[in-house]
Scaffold this active site. Structure first.
Site, mmCIF file in Angstrom:
data_model
loop_
_atom_site.group_PDB
_atom_site.id
_atom_site.type_symbol
_atom_site.label_atom_id
_atom_site.label_comp_id
_atom_site.label_asym_id
_atom_site.label_seq_id
_atom_site.Cartn_x
_atom_site.Cartn_y
_atom_site.Cartn_z
ATOM 1 N N HIS A 126 41.261 37.224 37.073
ATOM 2 C CA HIS A 126 40.062 37.481 37.874
ATOM 3 C C HIS A 126 39.538 36.195 38.477
ATOM 4 O O HIS A 126 39.372 36.073 39.686
ATOM 5 C CB HIS A 126 38.981 38.164 37.037
ATOM 6 C CG HIS A 126 37.881 38.722 37.877
ATOM 7 N ND1 HIS A 126 36.885 37.926 38.397
ATOM 8 C CD2 HIS A 126 37.642 39.974 38.325
ATOM 9 C CE1 HIS A 126 36.076 38.700 39.124
ATOM 10 N NE2 HIS A 126 36.513 39.933 39.097
ATOM 11 N N HIS A 155 40.811 45.272 41.835
ATOM 12 C CA HIS A 155 41.494 44.028 42.219
ATOM 13 C C HIS A 155 43.008 44.233 42.313
ATOM 14 O O HIS A 155 43.653 43.708 43.221
ATOM 15 C CB HIS A 155 41.166 42.904 41.239
ATOM 16 C CG HIS A 155 39.752 42.426 41.355
ATOM 17 N ND1 HIS A 155 39.258 41.870 42.516
ATOM 18 C CD2 HIS A 155 38.724 42.427 40.478
ATOM 19 C CE1 HIS A 155 37.988 41.545 42.335
ATOM 20 N NE2 HIS A 155 37.628 41.876 41.110
HETATM 21 CO CO CO Z 1 35.810 41.462 40.296
#
Ligand code: CO
Length: 267
Positions: A144, A207
């Site tokens: 991330h 994502h």
């Molecule tokens: Co995020």
């Protein structure tokens, strides 16, 4: 005496990956520690809103979950995050939980996935063996990334893969360091033609779907494809790897051991 484990996740609005990753960890915690009832909380208000409004699913946030556990008579509590790093979400969890801890007889926190050096080695071993990339291909993991100082976990993970002999496994991030440009250059220097992309995140959510394998021009898939690589995407969360789930269970076991230690304040 009623004992509970509160499994705390950021959360995801994608049902399938939620069950395969967050749900799977919760089920293994319940199976590993039979006297403990396992409950779920998510920290993302945005995700909780989507789930409530779109899917009619009600999941507790951290204060709600702790209130209910107190009402239901739980006296000993382990709060086990499913977070990957000791970052912003974990800090937020500790802050949200702190007013409630003294209301239990004992309450302790389990550690996020990447906490000790041994954790890094275990995670690198688990992920490396799971994917076992061919020496002629690169495995690029999408972490991330964060503005929090814990972002250093990502370049450290990259380093540990190399230490363990996987010169062809790389860690990049969406919102931190290393950036995709850095990783792309390193993969080019390796001289391979095939790349596998996979998330270094608990779930394969937005994502993975968009930044990693989406059709946008700057998705990682397209960045590598434009440089001539043959790209394979694996939309799978870390929680789908059994050895990773075992590591979360081991962290909860360490926390449970702390429950029984005398003279230690809530932490
Ligand atoms: Co995020």
């Amino acid at each position: 005496m009623k004992e509970g484990i509160l499994a705390v996740s950021f959360g995801t609005s994608h049902q399938e990956t939620r069950e395969k990753n967050i749900g799977a960890i919760e089920r293994e915690l319940a199976a590993a520690f039979p006297p403990f009832a396992v409950r779920r909380a998510f920290t993302s208000g945005m995700i909780l809103n989507i789930l409530r409004k779109r899917d009619g699913i009600q999941i507790d946030n951290v204060p709600q979950a702790l209130e209910r556990m107190l009402e239901d008579g739980f006296r000993r509590l382990v709060i086990q995050p499913t977070h990957v790093i000791n970052g912003e979400e974990y800090d937020k969890l500790r802050e949200l939980a702190s007013p409630y801890l003294g209301k239990f007889d004992r309450a302790v926190f389990g550690a996020p996935l990447l906490t000790t050096t041994e954790d890094y080695r275990q995670v690198a071993g688990a992920v490396g063996e799971w994917f076992s990339p061919d020496p002629k291909e690169a495995l690029v993991l999408m972490g991330h990334g964060t503005a929090h100082h814990a972002n250093s976990a990502y370049p450290a993970m990259d380093y540990v893969f190399k230490e363990l002999g996987w010169k062809n496994i790389f860690v990049g991030t969406v919102e931190g360091y290393p950036e995709i440009d850095t990783v792309l250059r390193q993969v080019q220097e390796l001289g391979c033609t095939r790349v596998t992309l996979a998330p270094l995140m608990l779930v394969a959510g937005d994502h993975a779907m968009n930044d990693m394998q989406g059709d946008e021009e700057d998705s990682w898939k397209n960045r590598f494809a434009r440089e001539g690589f043959q790209v394979t995407c694996v939309a799978q969360g870390l929680g789908e790897i059994p050895a990773i789930r075992r590591l979360y269970v081991a962290h909860a076991a360490e926390a449970i051991a702390q429950l029984d230690q005398d003279g230690q304040e809530n932490r």
